[in-house]
Every structure is written in structure tokens, then in C-alpha cells.
Design a protein around this motif. Structure first.
Motif, PDB file in Angstrom:
ATOM      1  N   ALA A  96      60.053  19.880 155.535  1.00 23.55           N
ATOM      2  CA  ALA A  96      59.800  19.956 153.795  1.00 23.55           C
ATOM      3  C   ALA A  96      61.335  19.745 152.781  1.00 23.55           C
ATOM      4  O   ALA A  96      61.980  19.957 153.166  1.00 23.55           O
ATOM      5  N   ARG A  97      60.595  19.032 152.002  1.00 19.19           N
ATOM      6  CA  ARG A  97      61.938  18.512 150.867  1.00 19.19           C
ATOM      7  C   ARG A  97      61.339  19.332 149.956  1.00 19.19           C
ATOM      8  O   ARG A  97      62.419  19.212 148.662  1.00 19.19           O
ATOM      9  N   ARG A  98      60.369  19.448 150.005  1.00 19.97           N
ATOM     10  CA  ARG A  98      59.796  20.274 148.806  1.00 19.97           C
ATOM     11  C   ARG A  98      59.062  21.437 148.573  1.00 19.97           C
ATOM     12  O   ARG A  98      58.085  21.102 149.341  1.00 19.97           O
ATOM     13  N   ILE A  99      59.075  22.995 148.011  1.00 15.48           N
ATOM     14  CA  ILE A  99      57.932  24.142 148.467  1.00 15.48           C
ATOM     15  C   ILE A  99      58.270  24.269 147.387  1.00 15.48           C
ATOM     16  O   ILE A  99      58.884  24.994 146.501  1.00 15.48           O
ATOM     17  N   ILE A 100      56.487  24.868 146.854  1.00 18.98           N
ATOM     18  CA  ILE A 100      56.465  26.271 146.170  1.00 18.98           C
ATOM     19  C   ILE A 100      56.714  27.705 146.552  1.00 18.98           C
ATOM     20  O   ILE A 100      55.309  27.445 147.806  1.00 18.98           O
ATOM     21  N   GLU A 101      56.863  28.623 146.369  1.00 17.97           N
ATOM     22  CA  GLU A 101      56.146  29.990 146.770  1.00 17.97           C
ATOM     23  C   GLU A 101      55.703  30.866 145.337  1.00 17.97           C
ATOM     24  O   GLU A 101      56.268  30.790 144.279  1.00 17.97           O
ATOM     25  N   VAL A 102      54.520  31.131 145.797  1.00 11.21           N
ATOM     26  CA  VAL A 102      53.838  31.984 145.103  1.00 11.21           C
ATOM     27  C   VAL A 102      53.712  33.715 145.510  1.00 11.21           C
ATOM     28  O   VAL A 102      53.504  34.143 146.239  1.00 11.21           O
ATOM     29  N   GLY A 103      55.196  34.356 144.556  1.00 10.10           N
ATOM     30  CA  GLY A 103      55.192  35.729 144.653  1.00 10.10           C
ATOM     31  C   GLY A 103      56.953  36.068 145.005  1.00 10.10           C
ATOM     32  O   GLY A 103      56.670  35.732 146.158  1.00 10.10           O
ATOM     33  N   THR A 104      57.976  36.535 144.455  1.00 15.63           N
ATOM     34  CA  THR A 104      59.082  35.930 145.103  1.00 15.63           C
ATOM     35  C   THR A 104      59.683  37.060 145.923  1.00 15.63           C
ATOM     36  O   THR A 104      60.798  37.060 146.483  1.00 15.63           O
ATOM     37  N   PHE A 105      60.047  38.369 144.619  1.00 15.07           N
ATOM     38  CA  PHE A 105      60.069  39.445 145.066  1.00 15.07           C
ATOM     39  C   PHE A 105      61.479  39.590 144.836  1.00 15.07           C
ATOM     40  O   PHE A 105      62.244  39.135 144.094  1.00 15.07           O
TER      41      PHE A 105
ATOM     42  N   THR B 194      63.859  39.795 141.156  1.00 12.28           N
ATOM     43  CA  THR B 194      64.150  38.250 141.159  1.00 12.28           C
ATOM     44  C   THR B 194      65.527  38.442 141.175  1.00 12.28           C
ATOM     45  O   THR B 194      65.965  37.568 142.028  1.00 12.28           O
ATOM     46  N   ALA B 195      66.399  39.856 140.466  1.00 13.74           N
ATOM     47  CA  ALA B 195      67.214  39.572 139.618  1.00 13.74           C
ATOM     48  C   ALA B 195      68.229  40.246 141.179  1.00 13.74           C
ATOM     49  O   ALA B 195      69.513  39.041 141.307  1.00 13.74           O
ATOM     50  N   TYR B 196      67.951  40.271 142.137  1.00  6.93           N
ATOM     51  CA  TYR B 196      68.147  40.587 143.445  1.00  6.93           C
ATOM     52  C   TYR B 196      68.473  38.962 143.847  1.00  6.93           C
ATOM     53  O   TYR B 196      69.520  38.643 144.919  1.00  6.93           O
TER      54      TYR B 196
END
Ligand SMILES: C[S@@+](CC[C@H](N)C(=O)[O-])C[C@H]1O[C@@H](n2cnc3c(N)ncnc32)[C@H](O)[C@@H]1O
Length: 135
Positions: free
Chosen positions: A64-73, A101-103
Motif C-alpha cells: 500500500a502507498r495510500r490509505i484511508i482510515e475511517v475512525g482514528t480515535f 486525535t490530539a493524542y
């Protein structure tokens, strides 16, 4: 060690899984610990620690070179995947919470992968719809 997630495993089997899983690196370990110490019950949303190395393995497996994450916490799965990307890889991380997401932002910087992660705050559907349609 925190509780196993789904599917439920016996404590003995979960311990076996952890012992045979690649160990977390210090930044990953710290992020897992901080999330549990500071966020109480909400920490149950964090991807289980054995899932980080699995995600990294899958990223490398498919190249993979590009990823989309839905829900990062707090950014554990994003961290694990971004570390497995090539240096010019990119991960778009979607979440609605600046606080959680600041963490992740702090951990990503500490791990040296902040430049691979494009955090977009807002409903993921809006973020996804706004992405260019051309690859
Ligand atoms: C199960 S947690 C994600 C766990 C994370 N992948 C990890 O490794 O710790 C789900 C996350 O989805 C986010 N979320 C909920 N609704 C959302 C939406 N409509 N768009 C984007 N993110 C959303 C929550 O703020 C929460 O941080």
C-alpha cells in the motif's frame, strides 16, 4: 495487556496471541498506555494491541502507498499503518474528535511519521465525498 476484543478468547489463548505477536515499539506502547490511563472507558474503542502489527503486515503485504482510515480515535491503528508505509506514502485519517486525535498527533510526531498522515476532522462521509475522484 488489556482485554481481548472480538472474537472473545480465553485469557490463556489471548496471552499466547500476544506472546507470538511482534512486540509494540516504544511509541506504540506509550500510546496504548496513555489512552487507557487517560480516557477510561472510552479506551475500549482503541484497536486491540495485536491488531497494530497485523495492520502493518497487511500494508506491507499489499504494498500500500495510500490509505484511508475511517475512525482514528487516539491514532494507534493510523500509527501502525503509517510506520509500514514507504516514506512517501500517505494515510488520510478521518475522525470527528480534535480531543482524541490530539493524542495521535503527538505519537505520530514522536514516531517520525506525522508527514505521512493527513488528519481530517469532520464526518468521514464529508471527507470521503470531498476527495478527488481521479487517483
Ligand atoms: C473504534 S474508534 C477507532 C479506533 C482507532 N482506529 C484506533 O486504532 O484506536 C471509532 C472512532 O470513530 C470516530 N467517529 C465516529 N463517527 C465518525 C464519523 N461520522 N466520521 C469520522 N469519525 C467518526 C470516533 O470519534 C472514534 O474516534
Amino acid at each position: 495487556m488489556y482485554e481481548t476484543k472480538n472474537p472473545p478468547l480465553t485469557p490463556e489463548l489471548y496471552e499466547y496471541v500476544l506472546q507470538h505477536n511482534p512486540p509494540l515499539d516504544p511509541v506504540q506502547r506509550e500510546l496504548v498506555e496513555i489512552t487507557h490511563k487517560q480516557l477510561g472507558d472510552a479506551a475500549g474503542m482503541q484497536s486491540a494491541e495485536e491488531q497494530g502489527p497485523l495492520l502493518a503486515f497487511l500494508v506491507r503485504l499489499v504494498g500500500a502507498r495510500r490509505i484511508i482510515e475511517v475512525g482514528t480515535f487516539t491514532g494507534f491503528s493510523a500509527l501502525s499503518m503509517a510506520q509500514a508505509l514507504p516514506a512517501d506514502g500517505k494515510l488520510i485519517a478521518c475522525d470527528i474528535s480534535e480531543e482524541w486525535t490530539a493524542y495521535g498527533r503527538r505519537a505520530w510526531a514522536k514516531a517520525g511519521v506525522a508527514d505521512r498522515i493527513d488528519l481530517r476532522i469532520g464526518p468521514a462521509l464529508d471527507t470521503l465525498r470531498a476527495l478527488p475522484t481521479d487517483p
